[in-house]
Design an enzyme around this catalytic site. Sequence first.
Site, mmCIF file in Angstrom:
data_model
loop_
_atom_site.group_PDB
_atom_site.id
_atom_site.type_symbol
_atom_site.label_atom_id
_atom_site.label_comp_id
_atom_site.label_asym_id
_atom_site.label_seq_id
_atom_site.Cartn_x
_atom_site.Cartn_y
_atom_site.Cartn_z
ATOM 1 N N ASP A 131 58.938 50.559 40.844
ATOM 2 C CA ASP A 131 57.534 50.964 40.922
ATOM 3 C C ASP A 131 56.868 50.336 42.155
ATOM 4 O O ASP A 131 55.707 50.600 42.444
ATOM 5 C CB ASP A 131 56.771 50.650 39.624
ATOM 6 C CG ASP A 131 56.739 49.177 39.278
ATOM 7 O OD1 ASP A 131 57.344 48.377 40.025
ATOM 8 O OD2 ASP A 131 56.103 48.817 38.260
ATOM 9 N N GLU B 208 62.795 37.594 38.961
ATOM 10 C CA GLU B 208 61.964 37.688 40.173
ATOM 11 C C GLU B 208 61.151 36.407 40.369
ATOM 12 O O GLU B 208 60.624 35.836 39.395
ATOM 13 C CB GLU B 208 61.020 38.905 40.092
ATOM 14 C CG GLU B 208 60.121 39.000 41.326
ATOM 15 C CD GLU B 208 59.458 40.355 41.543
ATOM 16 O OE1 GLU B 208 59.714 41.306 40.777
ATOM 17 O OE2 GLU B 208 58.676 40.445 42.511
ATOM 18 N N GLU C 143 59.765 45.456 32.368
ATOM 19 C CA GLU C 143 59.335 44.064 32.546
ATOM 20 C C GLU C 143 59.044 43.445 31.180
ATOM 21 O O GLU C 143 58.508 44.113 30.294
ATOM 22 C CB GLU C 143 58.077 44.004 33.429
ATOM 23 C CG GLU C 143 58.360 44.396 34.869
ATOM 24 C CD GLU C 143 57.149 44.244 35.786
ATOM 25 O OE1 GLU C 143 56.142 43.625 35.380
ATOM 26 O OE2 GLU C 143 57.210 44.771 36.912
HETATM 27 O O1 KIV Z 1 59.623 47.674 41.721
HETATM 28 C C1 KIV Z 1 60.568 47.070 42.251
HETATM 29 O O2 KIV Z 1 60.971 47.379 43.375
HETATM 30 C C2 KIV Z 1 61.188 45.992 41.495
HETATM 31 C C3 KIV Z 1 62.193 45.132 42.151
HETATM 32 C C4 KIV Z 1 61.908 44.625 43.454
HETATM 33 C C5 KIV Z 1 62.918 44.227 41.280
HETATM 34 O O3 KIV Z 1 60.902 45.839 40.353
#
Ligand code: KIV
EC number: 2.1.2.11
Length: 269
Positions: free
Chosen positions: A51, A187, A122
């Site tokens: 996202d 992250e 998440e």
């Molecule tokens: O949205 C994204 O690109 C992510 C990653 C960088 C882990 O969640």
Amino acid sequence: MSKHIEIKKITVNSIRKMKSAGERISCLTAYDFTSASILDKAGIDMILVGDSLGMVVNGYENTLPVTLDEIIYHCRSVKRGAQNAFLIADMPFGTYHVSDEQAVENCIKVIKETGFDAVKLEGGAERAALVKKLTACGINVMGHIGLMPQMVSTMGGYRIQGREGHEKLLADAKALEEAGAFSIVLEGTVTSVAKTITENLKIPTIGIGAGVHCDGQVLVFHDVFGIFDGFTPKFVKQYANVSKIISKAAKSYIKEVKTAQFPEDKHSF
Ligand code: KIV
């Protein structure tokens, strides 16, 4: 004679085997057919339609406005470009939060309409029941803990996680593993905490700003290739500066159009 294209599709089993063999897993985001096709041919293991597209493709301030339809649209383009890579769709904010029923419906819609291999959500222990339901439906789920961009408001900004309360992070990772997640993104997490989590899980951890001990790494396409002019976080390594190349080429093009140097006879009919 038709050109032979070797297909060595990466599956959830390949990912599991990579962890047990100690083979590091490479992952990058991509949002369109051309980029996905370049990464796939380069041999990337996993492609995430993150996202993050809200920021690097749509120019939003954060990831929160991204919709399910936008994710599906980009996943469909990526799918057409990638034959081998394991493909993961990021579930946008609000598409798995109202109820588990809503979440299961939305994840099924994503898998059906994109042909992707997995979804990413998440959240830690609070998502365990949902992860269990999704895996029971036959959907591969990647967890995402540590810095969670969809929680930017309640986290009070993009803050590195694990400086305190690292027991909770380990408990979250364990809960996701037990619920059936095949992998977890860590992250913005302190390196030593990411190391402990990685050593305590049978499933692979994929780090972004979480140090070298994770089982794999993920970065955002535009950051890695220097396409995005905005803020570049400390954990990003830029492997190319494509925006500089494009800008220089664009200036040459503009000049040649203005001075009628382009098109030449060889470009004309
Ligand atoms: O949205 C994204 O690109 C992510 C990653 C960088 C882990 O969640």
